[in-house]
Design a protein around this motif. Structure first.
Motif, short mmCIF file in Angstrom:
data_model
loop_
_atom_site.label_atom_id
_atom_site.label_comp_id
_atom_site.label_asym_id
_atom_site.label_seq_id
_atom_site.Cartn_x
_atom_site.Cartn_y
_atom_site.Cartn_z
N GLY A 3 0.81 -1.22 0.00
CA GLY A 3 0.00 0.00 0.00
C GLY A 3 0.84 1.26 0.00
O GLY A 3 0.71 2.11 -0.88
N MET A 4 1.71 1.38 0.99
CA MET A 4 2.54 2.58 1.10
C MET A 4 3.89 2.35 0.40
O MET A 4 4.38 3.22 -0.33
CB MET A 4 2.77 2.83 2.60
N SER A 5 4.44 1.17 0.62
CA SER A 5 5.76 0.86 0.06
C SER A 5 5.77 0.87 -1.46
O SER A 5 6.78 1.16 -2.09
CB SER A 5 6.22 -0.51 0.56
N GLU A 23 10.06 -7.90 -3.56
CA GLU A 23 8.67 -8.17 -3.15
C GLU A 23 8.42 -9.66 -3.33
O GLU A 23 8.70 -10.22 -4.39
CB GLU A 23 7.70 -7.32 -3.99
N ARG A 28 1.29 -8.26 -6.19
CA ARG A 28 1.57 -6.87 -5.81
C ARG A 28 2.48 -6.21 -6.85
O ARG A 28 2.34 -5.03 -7.17
CB ARG A 28 2.25 -6.83 -4.45
N ASN A 69 12.66 -12.48 -1.59
CA ASN A 69 12.73 -11.93 -0.24
C ASN A 69 13.77 -10.79 -0.11
O ASN A 69 14.89 -10.92 -0.59
CB ASN A 69 13.06 -13.06 0.73
N ALA A 70 13.37 -9.73 0.56
CA ALA A 70 14.25 -8.58 0.73
C ALA A 70 15.50 -8.95 1.53
O ALA A 70 16.61 -8.49 1.23
CB ALA A 70 13.50 -7.45 1.43
N GLN A 90 10.59 -1.21 3.66
CA GLN A 90 9.21 -0.87 4.00
C GLN A 90 8.29 -2.08 3.88
O GLN A 90 7.18 -1.99 3.38
CB GLN A 90 8.70 0.33 3.20
N SER A 92 5.91 -4.76 5.99
CA SER A 92 5.10 -4.49 7.20
C SER A 92 5.71 -5.23 8.39
O SER A 92 5.06 -6.07 9.04
CB SER A 92 3.64 -4.89 6.97
N HIS A 94 6.25 -4.36 11.29
CA HIS A 94 5.65 -4.14 12.61
C HIS A 94 4.76 -5.32 13.01
O HIS A 94 4.49 -5.53 14.17
CB HIS A 94 4.83 -2.84 12.61
N VAL A 101 7.25 -11.54 5.62
CA VAL A 101 7.36 -12.92 5.11
C VAL A 101 8.80 -13.43 5.32
O VAL A 101 9.75 -12.80 4.87
CB VAL A 101 6.96 -12.97 3.61
N TYR A 149 12.16 3.14 7.88
CA TYR A 149 11.09 3.89 7.24
C TYR A 149 9.76 3.80 8.00
O TYR A 149 8.69 3.81 7.41
CB TYR A 149 10.91 3.41 5.78
N ASN A 151 8.63 1.30 10.11
CA ASN A 151 7.93 0.00 10.15
C ASN A 151 8.35 -0.86 11.35
O ASN A 151 7.99 -2.03 11.41
CB ASN A 151 8.13 -0.77 8.84
N PHE A 171 13.52 7.70 9.78
CA PHE A 171 13.47 8.78 8.79
C PHE A 171 12.92 10.08 9.36
O PHE A 171 13.30 11.15 8.92
CB PHE A 171 12.68 8.34 7.53
N1 LIG Z 1 7.12 6.00 6.64
C1 LIG Z 1 5.86 6.26 6.60
O1 LIG Z 1 5.44 7.41 6.46
C2 LIG Z 1 4.91 5.14 6.64
C3 LIG Z 1 3.62 5.39 6.22
C4 LIG Z 1 2.76 4.32 6.18
C5 LIG Z 1 3.18 3.07 6.58
N2 LIG Z 1 4.44 2.88 7.07
C6 LIG Z 1 4.87 1.52 7.49
O2 LIG Z 1 5.50 0.92 6.36
C7 LIG Z 1 5.23 -0.48 6.37
C8 LIG Z 1 4.68 -0.91 5.03
O3 LIG Z 1 3.44 -0.28 4.73
P1 LIG Z 1 2.59 -0.76 3.48
O4 LIG Z 1 1.33 0.03 3.49
O5 LIG Z 1 3.41 -0.74 2.24
O6 LIG Z 1 2.30 -2.29 3.90
P2 LIG Z 1 1.85 -3.54 3.02
O7 LIG Z 1 1.65 -4.64 3.99
O8 LIG Z 1 0.73 -3.15 2.11
O9 LIG Z 1 3.12 -3.86 2.11
C9 LIG Z 1 4.26 -4.52 2.55
C10 LIG Z 1 4.75 -5.40 1.43
O10 LIG Z 1 5.93 -6.07 1.85
C11 LIG Z 1 5.91 -7.39 1.31
N3 LIG Z 1 6.83 -8.20 2.14
C12 LIG Z 1 6.68 -8.60 3.42
N4 LIG Z 1 7.77 -9.24 3.86
C13 LIG Z 1 8.65 -9.23 2.84
C14 LIG Z 1 9.98 -9.70 2.69
N5 LIG Z 1 10.64 -10.27 3.70
N6 LIG Z 1 10.60 -9.50 1.50
C15 LIG Z 1 9.97 -8.88 0.45
N7 LIG Z 1 8.70 -8.43 0.55
C16 LIG Z 1 8.06 -8.58 1.73
C17 LIG Z 1 4.46 -7.81 1.38
O11 LIG Z 1 4.18 -8.87 0.48
C18 LIG Z 1 3.75 -6.50 1.01
O12 LIG Z 1 3.49 -6.39 -0.36
C19 LIG Z 1 4.27 -0.73 7.54
O13 LIG Z 1 4.99 -1.21 8.65
C20 LIG Z 1 3.70 0.63 7.82
O14 LIG Z 1 3.30 0.79 9.17
C21 LIG Z 1 5.30 3.89 7.08
#
Ligand SMILES: NC(=O)c1ccc[n+]([C@@H]2O[C@H](COP(=O)([O-])OP(=O)(O)OC[C@H]3O[C@@H](n4cnc5c(N)ncnc54)[C@H](O)[C@@H]3O)[C@@H](O)[C@H]2O)c1
Length: 249
Positions: A3-5, A23, A28, A69-70, A90, A92, A94, A101, A149, A151, A171
Motif C-alpha cells: 500500500g505505502m511501500s 517483493e 503486488r 525476499n528482501a 518498508q 510491514s 511491525h 514474510v 522507514y 515500520n 526517517f
Molecule cells: N514511513 C511512513 O510514512 C509510513 C507510512 C505508512 C506506513 N508505514 C509503514 O510501512 C510499512 C509498510 O506499509 P505498506 O502500506 O506498504 O504495507 P503492506 O503490507 O501493504 O506492504 C508490505 C509489502 O511487503 C511485502 N513483504 C513482506 N515481507 C517481505 C519480505 N521479507 N521480502 C519482500 N517483501 C516482503 C508484502 O508482500 C507487502 O506487499 C508498515 O509497517 C507501515 O506501518 C510507514
C-alpha cells in the motif's frame, strides 16, 4: 510493493534515482507495473542486481523489483560487495505474523505455515528480520545512507538478538524533524467538484505564487504527469512557514 511501500519506486525515479526493490508477492508487483509505479520485474537475484547497478551507472531513472525476499537480496548485495547509495525497508515488519514474510521458504509455503503454525511463523519472521537488519547495518558500515522507514524493523531485529539494531536512525528524526523545526510541512487540498481540471488550476496558482521554488515546480509538473488520481482529485506539496498561509488564502 504494498500500500505505502509501492509508492517508493515511483518516488525514487521521480527524484532521478535508480531503484531496486524486493517483493515476495507477485500479484503486488503486477499491480504496481500496471499502475506505472514500477518499470520492471526480475526473477533472478543476480540479474536484478546487475541490471540495477548498470542503470545506476548509466544514470537511468528506472525502477526494478526482484521477485523474492528482501532479506535475501540485501545479503546477496553484500556478498557481491555491491553497496547501494541509499538503503531502507518498508515491509510491514511491525506485524511479524501478517505483515512480514520469512526467507528460506517460498511465498506459498510461508502462507501455509502462517495458517498452520503461527508460532513457528512468528519465530521465522523474527529470525529473518534479524538477518535483514544485520545486512542493513553492514551496508551502513560500507558507506550506504541507511534509515528505518517507520515500520518498526529495528525493534523486531532487537528481539532477534541484533543488539545494535538502532545504530541507524528513523526517517522522521533524520529527515523530517529538521524540516518541521523550520516550519516546513505537508499541505494538502482536494477538489470537491470532482473535476481534475480544478487541480490543474490550483497547481498553476501555486506555481505563480512561488516562482522561485524550482523544486516545487518540478514536483507539481511530475505529479500531474505521473501520479494517477484516486477518489476525489487532490494534491499535496511541502511548503514552508508562512507559505502555507499564502497558499491557503
Ligand atoms: N514511513 C511512513 O510514512 C509510513 C507510512 C505508512 C506506513 N508505514 C509503514 O510501512 C510499512 C509498510 O506499509 P505498506 O502500506 O506498504 O504495507 P503492506 O503490507 O501493504 O506492504 C508490505 C509489502 O511487503 C511485502 N513483504 C513482506 N515481507 C517481505 C519480505 N521479507 N521480502 C519482500 N517483501 C516482503 C508484502 O508482500 C507487502 O506487499 C508498515 O509497517 C507501515 O506501518 C510507514
Amino acid at each position: 510493493m504494498g500500500g505505502m511501500s509501492g509508492a517508493q519506486p515511483l518516488a525514487a525515479t521521480m527524484a532521478g534515482a535508480t531503484y531496486l526493490g524486493a517483493e515476495v508477492d507477485a500479484s503486488r508487483i503486477t499491480k504496481r507495473i500496471k499502475q506505472g509505479f514500477l518499470d520492471e520485474v526480475v526473477e533472478d537475484i543476480d540479474e536484478a542486481i546487475d541490471k540495477a547497478f548498470k542503470y545506476r551507472d548509466e544514470k537511468k531513472s528506472l525502477s526494478l523489483c526482484y521477485h523474492g525476499n528482501a532479506a535475501d537480496l540485501y545479503r546477496r548485495l553484500l556478498e557481491r560487495n555491491m553497496i547501494p547509495n541509499i538503503v531502507t525497508d518498508q515491509t510491514s515488519a511491525h506485524d511479524e505474523l501478517n505483515g512480514y514474510v520469512p526467507n528460506q521458504m517460498t511465498f506459498e509455503k510461508a502462507l501455509k505455515l502462517r495458517e498452520r503454525d503461527p508460532k513457528r511463523y512468528r519465530k521465522e519472521a523474527i529470525r529473518t528480520m534479524g538477518e535483514h537488519v544485520s545486512s542493513m547495518l553492514e551496508m551502513q558500515k560500507n558507506g550506504a545512507e541507511v534509515f528505518d522507514y517507520g515500520n518498526n524493523i529495528r525493534a523486531q531485529a532487537l528481539r532477534a538478538g541484533v543488539k545494535n539494531a538502532f545504530d541507524f536512525e528513523g526517517f522522521v528524526t533524520r529527515y523530517i524533524r529538521p524540516l518541521f523545526c523550520e516550519g516546513r510541512g505537508p499541505f494538502r487540498w482536494v477538489a470537491l467538484s470532482g473535476d481534475p481540471e480544478d487541480i490543474k488550476v490550483t497547481d498553476e496558482a501555486i506555481k505563480e505564487l512561488f516562482p522561485e521554488n524550482t523544486k516545487l515546480h518540478r514536483w507539481l509538473d511530475m505529479a500531474e504527469k505521473r501520479i494517477p488520481l484516486q477518489g476525489l482529485p487532490s494534491r499535496i506539496c511541502w511548503l514552508g512557514y508562512g507559505e502555507r498561509e499564502r497558499a491557503g488564502v
